[in-house]
Structures are given as C-alpha cells and as structure tokens.
Design an enzyme around this catalytic site. Structure first.
Site, PDB file in Angstrom:
ATOM      1  N   ASP A 121       0.834  -1.210   0.000  1.00  0.00           N
ATOM      2  CA  ASP A 121       0.000   0.000   0.000  1.00  0.00           C
ATOM      3  C   ASP A 121       0.866   1.257   0.000  1.00  0.00           C
ATOM      4  O   ASP A 121       1.980   1.257   0.524  1.00  0.00           O
ATOM      5  CB  ASP A 121      -0.906  -0.032   1.244  1.00  0.00           C
ATOM      6  CG  ASP A 121      -2.068   0.951   1.138  1.00  0.00           C
ATOM      7  OD1 ASP A 121      -2.368   1.408   0.020  1.00  0.00           O
ATOM      8  OD2 ASP A 121      -2.667   1.257   2.185  1.00  0.00           O
TER       9      ASP A 121
ATOM     10  N   ASN B  13     -11.048  -2.590  -5.316  1.00  0.00           N
ATOM     11  CA  ASN B  13     -10.280  -1.585  -6.066  1.00  0.00           C
ATOM     12  C   ASN B  13     -10.942  -1.182  -7.395  1.00  0.00           C
ATOM     13  O   ASN B  13     -10.551  -0.198  -8.012  1.00  0.00           O
ATOM     14  CB  ASN B  13      -8.831  -2.057  -6.319  1.00  0.00           C
ATOM     15  CG  ASN B  13      -7.949  -1.996  -5.077  1.00  0.00           C
ATOM     16  OD1 ASN B  13      -7.066  -2.825  -4.891  1.00  0.00           O
ATOM     17  ND2 ASN B  13      -8.175  -1.006  -4.212  1.00  0.00           N
TER      18      ASN B  13
HETATM   19  C1  IPE Z   1      -5.463  -2.730  -0.132  1.00  0.00           C
HETATM   20  O1  IPE Z   1      -5.119  -1.388  -0.275  1.00  0.00           O
HETATM   21  C2  IPE Z   1      -5.446  -3.428  -1.463  1.00  0.00           C
HETATM   22  C3  IPE Z   1      -4.131  -3.609  -2.085  1.00  0.00           C
HETATM   23  C4  IPE Z   1      -2.980  -3.287  -1.555  1.00  0.00           C
HETATM   24  C5  IPE Z   1      -4.151  -4.229  -3.381  1.00  0.00           C
HETATM   25  P1  IPE Z   1      -6.218  -0.252  -0.451  1.00  0.00           P
HETATM   26  O2  IPE Z   1      -5.462   1.013  -0.620  1.00  0.00           O
HETATM   27  O3  IPE Z   1      -7.183  -0.624  -1.502  1.00  0.00           O
HETATM   28  O4  IPE Z   1      -6.971  -0.302   0.953  1.00  0.00           O
HETATM   29  P2  IPE Z   1      -7.858   0.812   1.679  1.00  0.00           P
HETATM   30  O5  IPE Z   1      -8.872   1.297   0.704  1.00  0.00           O
HETATM   31  O6  IPE Z   1      -6.928   1.924   2.107  1.00  0.00           O
HETATM   32  O7  IPE Z   1      -8.444   0.109   2.866  1.00  0.00           O
HETATM   33  C1  IPE Z   2      -1.516   0.279  -3.352  1.00  0.00           C
HETATM   34  O1  IPE Z   2      -1.311   1.644  -3.353  1.00  0.00           O
HETATM   35  C2  IPE Z   2      -1.787  -0.266  -4.741  1.00  0.00           C
HETATM   36  C3  IPE Z   2      -3.147  -0.787  -4.926  1.00  0.00           C
HETATM   37  C4  IPE Z   2      -4.115  -0.755  -4.060  1.00  0.00           C
HETATM   38  C5  IPE Z   2      -3.432  -1.399  -6.207  1.00  0.00           C
HETATM   39  P1  IPE Z   2      -2.510   2.673  -3.340  1.00  0.00           P
HETATM   40  O2  IPE Z   2      -2.879   2.988  -4.742  1.00  0.00           O
HETATM   41  O3  IPE Z   2      -3.617   2.183  -2.499  1.00  0.00           O
HETATM   42  O4  IPE Z   2      -1.811   3.925  -2.683  1.00  0.00           O
HETATM   43  P2  IPE Z   2      -2.451   4.937  -1.619  1.00  0.00           P
HETATM   44  O5  IPE Z   2      -2.945   4.116  -0.480  1.00  0.00           O
HETATM   45  O6  IPE Z   2      -3.550   5.666  -2.305  1.00  0.00           O
HETATM   46  O7  IPE Z   2      -1.318   5.817  -1.226  1.00  0.00           O
HETATM   47 MG    MG Z   3      -4.078   2.398  -0.526  1.00  0.00          MG
END
Ligand code: IPE
Ligand code: IPE
Ligand code: MG
Length: 247
Positions: free
Chosen positions: A18, A66
């Site tokens: 993340d 997502n």
């Molecule tokens: C969890 O991260 C999913 C992945 C890392 C693929 P998210 O960024 O989607 O989670 P939330 O929305 O902050 O809980």
């Molecule tokens: C994780 O990084 C990647 C996926 C969930 C696919 P994020 O895209 O969630 O990054 P933040 O949490 O918005 O910084």
């Molecule tokens: Mg995230």
C-alpha cells in the site's frame, strides 16, 4: 514436538502493498507513477523473499474493492499486471518460482485471465518459492465462494454435512494447499486488513510499516522480518520454557 516456537523464520509472508498513490502525490506525480515504481519493488521483494528462504510470498495486487477507483487508474493497474506477467514470467520461471493466483476469476478481462492461467500452468512444477498473486481478491468474496462450493459438494454427495470442519473450509478457499501466513506486512502506515486473508490470518503476526510501498526495499523487508522474529506466537496456549507453542 518442537521445543521452541518457530517464530524466527516465516514460511509464508503476505504483504499488503500500500501507498503507491501517496508516494506519487508527494512527488507531484500522477498516481500511476506510484504504481509503476511499485512494480520494481515487487521484483525486489520476490528476490529478497527467495533469498531469505521463505517458501510462500503472497502479494495483494488488486482487491475486489479496487474496482471502485477511477476508470483510468483501474485500467492502468490492469495494464501494469499484463506488463508484469509478460515481461517477468520467463525470468520468474528461470528462477524456479511457482506462480499461483488467488481471487475471483470472473469479471476480469479474458486476456488477463488467460495470462494468469498460463503463468500458473507454466510454473506449476517449479520447486522454488511460491509467489501467490492476490488479484481481484477479497476475503469475503472468497469465503462466499467457498460456502457455495461446500453446498455443491454436500448436494453432490462428495461431502457429508456433519463432516464440515475447519479443514473442509480451508480446502475450499483460494489458498487450499498453502499454509496460513505467519506474518502479514502492510506498508503505508494504515493499520487494517482491507479484506485480505480474513480466514487465513487468524493467527498471523501483523507488521505495520510507515514506509510507502515504492520505498519498500530489501532493508525494509529485512526490518519487517526482524520484527516478526522478535514476536512470540502462542496460538492460544501459554508460553513457558520447554513447552511447545506453534503449529
Ligand atoms: C489494499 O489497499 C489493497 C491492495 C494493496 C491491493 P487499499 O489502498 O485498496 O486499501 P484501503 O482502501 O486503504 O483500505
Ligand atoms: C496500493 O497503493 C496499490 C493498490 C491498491 C493497487 P494505493 O494505490 O492504495 O496507494 P495509496 O494508499 O492511495 O497511497
Ligand atoms: Mg491504498
């Protein structure tokens, strides 16, 4: 019977990757730049895990939630997965990595489904680390699908309703045959599971790191492993010298 809990060397490490978006935003870049930088760290993490003697590395690549992101970002993430499989599969195969994919196969583009199936088929007999890619994965969705399989198996006579136990559920979730994660690592400072491995992480250790995924280098990975090594796992038992805990 073991005399010590085998905490020091995890067999299965699961990572919630993340913070790509925040990494990019901090640099005035589009979120997609963060996802690109994140792919580099995926390569590094697989290598680091293999070198550390870890048998299973599960990476949360795309959750069933997502899809709620802007269409452009979703399509960029799909493109990156295609790119990763096409570009890296040959090398992963050369390095004896076995690829396994968990998550719902429906509602993903047919070409991606084919790429994922091909990655599993080509690497099926490899004997090195197993890279488990959680793609279009959500634990609640997985448990619903497992419940449906149980009902089907009861209806078809394969399974006796009275014999449904924890093993019967474990055999029908996407990770069937894979040991539960010893540790779940999450980068980016968030301290939540976000629908990841709810069944499997019942007794996992959790390591939450402030670093954003594109900054998760070899040293950060080793730091997380060191934190795990300092934990005492009890599995509901009590700890006392000479008394075994651990599974
Ligand atoms: C969890 O991260 C999913 C992945 C890392 C693929 P998210 O960024 O989607 O989670 P939330 O929305 O902050 O809980
Ligand atoms: C994780 O990084 C990647 C996926 C969930 C696919 P994020 O895209 O969630 O990054 P933040 O949490 O918005 O910084
Ligand atoms: Mg995230």
């Amino acid at each position: 019977m073991q005399s010590e809990a085998p905490t020091s060397s995890p067999r299965h490490v699961a990572i919630i990757m993340d913070g790509n978006g925040r990494w990019a935003e901090a640099r005035g870049l589009p979120r997609t730049a963060g996802h690109r930088a994140g792919v580099e760290r995926v390569r590094e993490a697989v290598r680091t895990a293999a070198e550390a003697g870890i048998d299973y590395l599960t990476l949360f690549a795309f959750s069933s939630e997502n899809w709620r992101r802007p269409e452009e970002e979703v399509s960029d993430l799909m493109g990156l997965l295609r790119f990763f499989i096409r570009k890296d599969l040959a090398e992963l195969h050369r390095e004896n990595v076995r690829v396994k994919v968990i998550g719902c196969r429906q509602s993903i583009q047919p070409d991606i489904r084919a790429l994922l199936i091909d990655a599993e088929d080509r690497t099926r007999d490899n004997t090195g680390i197993t890279l488990v890619i959680a793609f279009n994965y959500g634990a609640r969705d997985e448990l619903v699908r497992a419940a449906r399989k149980i009902v089907q198996d009861v209806q078809s006579g394969v399974l006796d309703a009275a014999a449904i136990d924890e093993a019967a559920v474990s055999a029908r979730v996407d990770t069937a045959g894979i040991p539960d994660p010893d540790v779940v690592i999450r980068t980016s400072g968030e301290q939540r599971l976000s629908n990841f491995l709810l069944w499997q992480a019942a007794y996992s250790e959790f390591v939450f790191l402030p670093c954003l995924w594109p900054d998760f280098d070899r040293a950060a990975f080793h730091e997380a492993l060191a934190e795990y090594a300092g934990r005492e796992r009890r599995f509901g038992a009590v700890s006392a010298p000479g008394i075994a805990v651990g599974s």
